[in-house]
Design a protein around this motif. Structure first.
Motif, PDB file in Angstrom:
ATOM      1  N   LEU A 295       0.824  -1.197   0.000  1.00 15.73           N
ATOM      2  CA  LEU A 295       0.000   0.000   0.000  1.00 15.73           C
ATOM      3  C   LEU A 295       0.862   1.252   0.000  1.00 15.73           C
ATOM      4  CD1 LEU A 295      -2.723  -1.097   2.592  1.00 15.73           C
ATOM      5  CD2 LEU A 295      -2.805  -1.240   0.084  1.00 15.73           C
ATOM      6  N   GLU A 296       0.686   2.042  -1.052  1.00 18.02           N
ATOM      7  CA  GLU A 296       1.382   3.323  -1.189  1.00 18.02           C
ATOM      8  C   GLU A 296       0.458   4.438  -0.714  1.00 18.02           C
ATOM      9  OE1 GLU A 296       1.984   7.059  -3.582  1.00 18.02           O
ATOM     10  OE2 GLU A 296       0.422   5.551  -3.932  1.00 18.02           O
ATOM     11  N   ASP A 297       1.046   5.494  -0.171  1.00 17.96           N
ATOM     12  CA  ASP A 297       0.268   6.635   0.326  1.00 17.96           C
ATOM     13  C   ASP A 297      -0.792   6.165   1.311  1.00 17.96           C
ATOM     14  OD1 ASP A 297      -0.585   9.253   0.649  1.00 17.96           O
ATOM     15  OD2 ASP A 297      -1.896   9.216  -1.116  1.00 17.96           O
ATOM     16  N   LEU A 298      -0.388   5.282   2.229  1.00 20.32           N
ATOM     17  CA  LEU A 298      -1.312   4.786   3.246  1.00 20.32           C
ATOM     18  C   LEU A 298      -1.442   5.831   4.345  1.00 20.32           C
ATOM     19  CD1 LEU A 298      -3.084   2.705   4.619  1.00 20.32           C
ATOM     20  CD2 LEU A 298      -1.021   1.585   5.485  1.00 20.32           C
ATOM     21  N   ASP A 299      -2.462   6.614   4.255  1.00 16.81           N
ATOM     22  CA  ASP A 299      -2.778   7.590   5.291  1.00 16.81           C
ATOM     23  C   ASP A 299      -3.579   6.842   6.349  1.00 16.81           C
ATOM     24  OD1 ASP A 299      -3.776   9.552   6.932  1.00 16.81           O
ATOM     25  OD2 ASP A 299      -4.254  10.941   5.304  1.00 16.81           O
ATOM     26  N   VAL A 300      -2.922   6.413   7.413  1.00 16.25           N
ATOM     27  CA  VAL A 300      -3.619   5.564   8.371  1.00 16.25           C
ATOM     28  C   VAL A 300      -4.651   6.315   9.186  1.00 16.25           C
ATOM     29  CG1 VAL A 300      -1.830   3.801   8.527  1.00 16.25           C
ATOM     30  CG2 VAL A 300      -1.660   5.840   9.947  1.00 16.25           C
ATOM     31  N   SER A 301      -4.637   7.654   9.119  1.00 13.60           N
ATOM     32  CA  SER A 301      -5.701   8.397   9.795  1.00 13.60           C
ATOM     33  C   SER A 301      -7.025   8.268   9.052  1.00 13.60           C
ATOM     34  CB  SER A 301      -5.323   9.878   9.914  1.00 13.60           C
ATOM     35  OG  SER A 301      -5.222  10.482   8.636  1.00 13.60           O
ATOM     36  N   ARG A 302      -6.958   7.902   7.743  1.00 11.90           N
ATOM     37  CA  ARG A 302      -8.191   7.667   6.981  1.00 11.90           C
ATOM     38  C   ARG A 302      -8.438   6.178   6.781  1.00 11.90           C
ATOM     39  NH1 ARG A 302      -5.527   9.789   1.321  1.00 11.90           N
ATOM     40  NH2 ARG A 302      -4.475   7.845   0.774  1.00 11.90           N
ATOM     41  N   GLY A 303      -7.411   5.339   7.018  1.00 13.39           N
ATOM     42  CA  GLY A 303      -7.591   3.890   6.966  1.00 13.39           C
ATOM     43  C   GLY A 303      -7.296   3.230   5.646  1.00 13.39           C
TER      44      GLY A 303
END
Length: 341
Positions: A295-303
């Motif tokens: 996963l690229e650009d995994l913004d974990v604040s959005r999941g």
């Protein structure tokens, strides 16, 4: 024989060949990046009935991961990518991560501990049986699709590469510690590039599966959300930055103790790199992580992030590296073959 009768016989013959191949299509396009596909040979209820809680527990303890591809048919080149397709992710409020999880790169995989949240909610164990009836498991991920019911995995998790499809696919999102917190979903359709289904080429080691609604009538994506993806020409041969890979390995390379496929594990790499026909990431996850997402650009604040590769194979048991095929035309074709199922 009259021409009309000849034409009818020709159509019937083609249909019989299609059924014999078990692909669900006439196989008019046999190019390696075209999709072969098959419909489920049992109803969702029958598949759910097969996977009793006891069989699932036994599968976790005794089943073996799908064997990695042995590169029987890797071509010297792959067809030029001409198409581009991408989609964003989505996570319901209940599936968002609780923290930003800012991490520096590491190749010695760690246990991902945030469950009931994205991205773990969209990643799960894929159970199945091979054509001999033996049980196996891989890793799979819910991705953006019209049907809200498509998962992505490796080709060697769905076919033996010699025109035999595996069966009884059952997906358990956010599996961990012997638990199936969201329940399970049975398959309705599977697709993989001809280059893997009928050639076992690592360059085409990818697959998509459409899932039926669960026993409550809910689609998997509507329950857990989905990851985005970036497939095709615009992204082919790209060096990706800040990539996280996930999977359920039962071992590592090099070997370490204390590794269990009951745990979702992950690595973080600052940048993927190219090696011949493949993408490479520094990560030590072994058998069982096959099909696990990069996963690229995994913004974990959005999941969610963008799936740009997956765990396919490694070439040296002593090196902490994983390889993925390029997700180009073949990936688009495989996804398209199941996305409206």
């Amino acid at each position: 024989m009259p021409q009309r009768r000849k034409a009818i016989m020709s159509v019937l013959t083609a249909a019989m060949v299609s059924l014999a191949l078990g692909t669900g299509q006439a196989r008019a396009d046999t190019s390696p990046d075209a999709a072969a596909f098959a419909d489920a040979d049992q109803t969702p209820a029958e598949i759910q009935a097969y996977w009793t809680p006891e069989r699932l527990r036994t599968a976790d303890e005794e089943s073996t991961p799908a064997p990695e591809p042995d590169d029987e048919g890797t071509p010297t080149t792959t067809p030029a990518s001409t198409m581009t397709d991408s989609g964003t992710g989505s996570a319901p409020p209940s599936a968002l991560t609780r923290d930003a999880d800012a991490l520096t790169p590491f190749s010695q995989s760690k246990v991902w501990s945030a469950h009931g949240t994205g991205p773990a909610a969209m990643i799960g164990k894929l159970y199945f049986t091979d054509h001999a009836g033996e049980r196996h498991f891989c890793t799979a991920t819910v991705i953006n699709s019209d049907n809200h019911s498509t998962i992505w995995t490796a080709g060697h998790c769905v076919t033996d590469g010699h025109k035999h499809w595996y069966s009884k696919f059952l997906f358990a999102p956010d599996y961990h510690d012997g638990k199936w917190p969201y329940g399970t979903w049975a398959w309705t359709k599977v697709a993989a590039p001809n280059g893997y289904h009928d050639g076992k080429s690592r360059s085409f080691d990818m697959a998509a599966i459409a899932l039926a609604p669960n026993s409550a009538g809910r689609r998997v994506g509507d329950v857990v959300g989905w990851q985005g993806y970036k497939f095709g020409k615009a992204y082919d041969q790209t060096d990706w930055s800040d990539v996280r890979s996930f999977g359920f390995p039962e071992n590592t390379h090099p070997s370490r103790s204390g590794i269990s496929s009951a745990d979702l594990r992950f690595c973080v790499d600052s940048k993927t790199y190219r090696e011949s026909l493949f993408q490479v990431i520094d990560c030590d996850m072994g058998s069982g992580s096959s099909g696990g997402p990069w996963l690229e650009d995994l913004d974990v604040s959005r999941g969610w992030g963008y799936l740009i590769g997956h765990n396919s194979h490694h070439t040296d048991a002593g090196m902490a590296t994983e390889r993925s095929p390029w997700l180009d035309n073949a990936a688009i074709n495989a996804r398209d073959a199941v996305r409206r199922a």
